[in-house]
Design a protein around this motif. Sequence first.
Motif, short mmCIF file in Angstrom:
data_model
loop_
_atom_site.label_atom_id
_atom_site.label_comp_id
_atom_site.label_asym_id
_atom_site.label_seq_id
_atom_site.Cartn_x
_atom_site.Cartn_y
_atom_site.Cartn_z
N UNK A 1 34.88 -14.29 -0.63
CA UNK A 1 33.74 -13.79 -1.04
C UNK A 1 33.80 -13.53 -2.44
N UNK A 2 34.90 -12.96 -2.98
CA UNK A 2 35.05 -12.92 -4.57
C UNK A 2 34.68 -14.29 -5.24
N UNK B 1 30.96 -14.81 -5.03
CA UNK B 1 30.24 -14.00 -5.75
C UNK B 1 30.18 -14.49 -7.45
N UNK C 1 47.33 -12.40 -0.50
CA UNK C 1 48.04 -11.35 -1.29
C UNK C 1 48.09 -11.78 -2.70
N UNK C 2 47.35 -13.11 -2.91
CA UNK C 2 47.35 -13.67 -4.35
C UNK C 2 45.85 -13.27 -4.85
N UNK C 3 45.96 -13.07 -6.21
CA UNK C 3 44.63 -12.56 -6.70
C UNK C 3 43.71 -13.77 -7.03
N UNK C 4 42.65 -14.04 -6.22
CA UNK C 4 41.76 -14.97 -6.23
C UNK C 4 40.92 -14.98 -7.68
N UNK C 5 40.80 -14.04 -8.06
CA UNK C 5 40.03 -13.81 -9.42
C UNK C 5 40.61 -14.43 -10.43
N UNK D 1 38.26 -11.57 1.74
CA UNK D 1 37.85 -10.97 0.37
C UNK D 1 38.18 -12.02 -0.71
#
Lengths: 150, 543
Positions: free
Chosen positions: A79-80, A83, A46-50, A76
């Motif tokens: 993978x993010x 990437x 639920x945290x934004x890895x970006x 996800x």
Amino acid sequence: MDKAHILPANASGLRFRDDPVHEEPAVTLDAFLTQPNATAVRVEAGEDARRLIPHFDRLALVEVDFPRFRDGRGYSSAKILREAGYTGELRAAGDVLVDQMLFMRRVGFDSFVPNAPVDEAVLAATLARYDFVYQPAADAAVPVWKLRHG
Amino acid sequence: MYKYDKYDQAIVDARVEEFRDQAARRIAGALTEDQFKPLRLKNGLYLQLHAYMLRVAIPYGTLDSRQMRMLGHIARKYDRGYGHFTTRQNLQYNWIKLEEAADILADLASVEMHAIQTSGESIRNVSSDQYAGAAADEIADPRPWAELIRQATTFHPEFSYLPRKFKIAVTAAEEDRAAIRLHDIGLKLVRNGAGELGFEVYIGGGMGRTPFVAPLIRPFLPAEHLFSYCEAALRVWNRWARRDNIHKQRIKILVHDLGQEEFTRQVEEEWQAILPNQSDVPMVEFDRIAAYFVDPPFEAGAPDEIDRSDPDFALWVDQNVVAHKAPGYAIVNISLKPIGGIPGDASAEQIELMADLAERYSFDELRVTHAQNIVLPHVRKADLYALWQTLSENGLAEANLDLISDIIACPGLDYCSLANARSIPIAQKLSQRFGDDRQREIGELKLKISGCINACGHHHAGHIGILGVDRKGTENYQLLLGGSGAEDASLGKITGPGFDEDGIVDAVEKATQVYLDRREEGERFLDTYRRVGMEPFKEAIYG
């Protein structure tokens, strides 16, 4: 296929990397973003890895939490990060079961700290079972459409 | 139709062995039921009220006679001699033993079939237009795109533990026979002003307890980017859907909560991030797949005349036979809705007979429809009478396509562990009530029955829908009017208080009488309802 090493720091962990184990403890995402010297972070589902992308140069370990094995948000996140060019250790931790590890390897996880120990013979069979895949991912597997057309 | 190469076969074979190992570990106690459940569900194996149920994938509803025969063989060998065709163009067996499941998968794999991702929180079997490749109104065959999606979504490592199930449908015709706007992603193949192929992309439709008709998220997606765009939508959903309430985790809820504009913005942004991965299947691979879907060798100059001197045959032709794109050919619908029967059921013998007929009369090809019937897509008009005679002799010539007795029904409380009420007996009573000349007088009327709020029987999309609920321990049936799963998609509205088993049949009869009394020239039931509104129906039913 790929071969696991036992994580020396944790007898129930598995690691698919040859570099030395990172010693610093992982801190929360918020702590990591405010502590310029932190090198290891724990990302909750639920945290934004970006948010980690600007900090790859100081990042050696990302631990992604799986609160329940059926919660797939961490796939996800991994993978993010791959990437975006992250090459450090990417660890799946929590309710991580042997039957999920193939897909976890494919999205870029290279170490595991499961809540319960994993049967290594089953893991080896699981990781070796499929010779072919239909999609490119964060691993080296070549999708069949590429094999079909050279 | 598509044929496996060594790669497809190796993947399906490996899956059989993987499942065999998982089932053995479950039986030995190394896996808990909680741990095993998602694994078996990803192979279509449910634990139902009385036994395991196995759902076999029939990708986009297309199969050949060899595969159809295997379905009959499995029904006889492992089940009780029946199969049940489903609204996702699949087939279910209701009496399966866990110990035999891997053997069934091995039998399926021997004819290029599987049960991969027919259940669970995964990307499900992709569905399509049952007349694909034969319909006169399509711009191209949608099935190569469906096969491309099948492969790309099989064992997708990022999207195998999704918030909920995820269903994709593809069509290429003006008439929507695949209910695309009631899917998580609905794709309609179109050409833009420059003549290039692309897709209208609808996202966030669905039935269940919170039904939505999907909004148009992208009016034109270049066809070569089909998969990366689907990945973008899947990723936005996988990351940001709720995970705290199983009833609020489908993508339709996220689209609704974010709003169409914000959801679209996030998908477009994610798509730009995904494009450099080059995960789109290249067009050279699409061309390889598409080559399997070229037209069969239609006979030039096949006679276009049909001898209608047998009135029963003429009736069947008028109701169940549809125009084909090739002169001298027709599309034949085989109704699995005999009056008083179980919708979608077929015996092993009927399954094998349909396989034989496909081989003899339809270039070896069959289709399963989302309305739970079977299609022979390419039949010479000159063969129709002989075909009809054989169907008649075997209880397969019911002339009721799209009539009120052509009912979609879920298995309901007779089989399903989720159901609150039985569906099958309601369908049987309704078809007995109307299954004479009255259904022909009424004309097109799509009636759909679900035995619980999960809506597997598509009750929201029925011109008349019936929803079975549990009311203080007894079965109660709500009546809905005005739904449609077609290009004029809409959701039915509940008329008012529910009925018992006989009461719901009477209520449907009253609704059809209102239609017969008030219809204008050329109007279907749905058209009259849309014109006059709910009130006259309410008055007749409750007044």
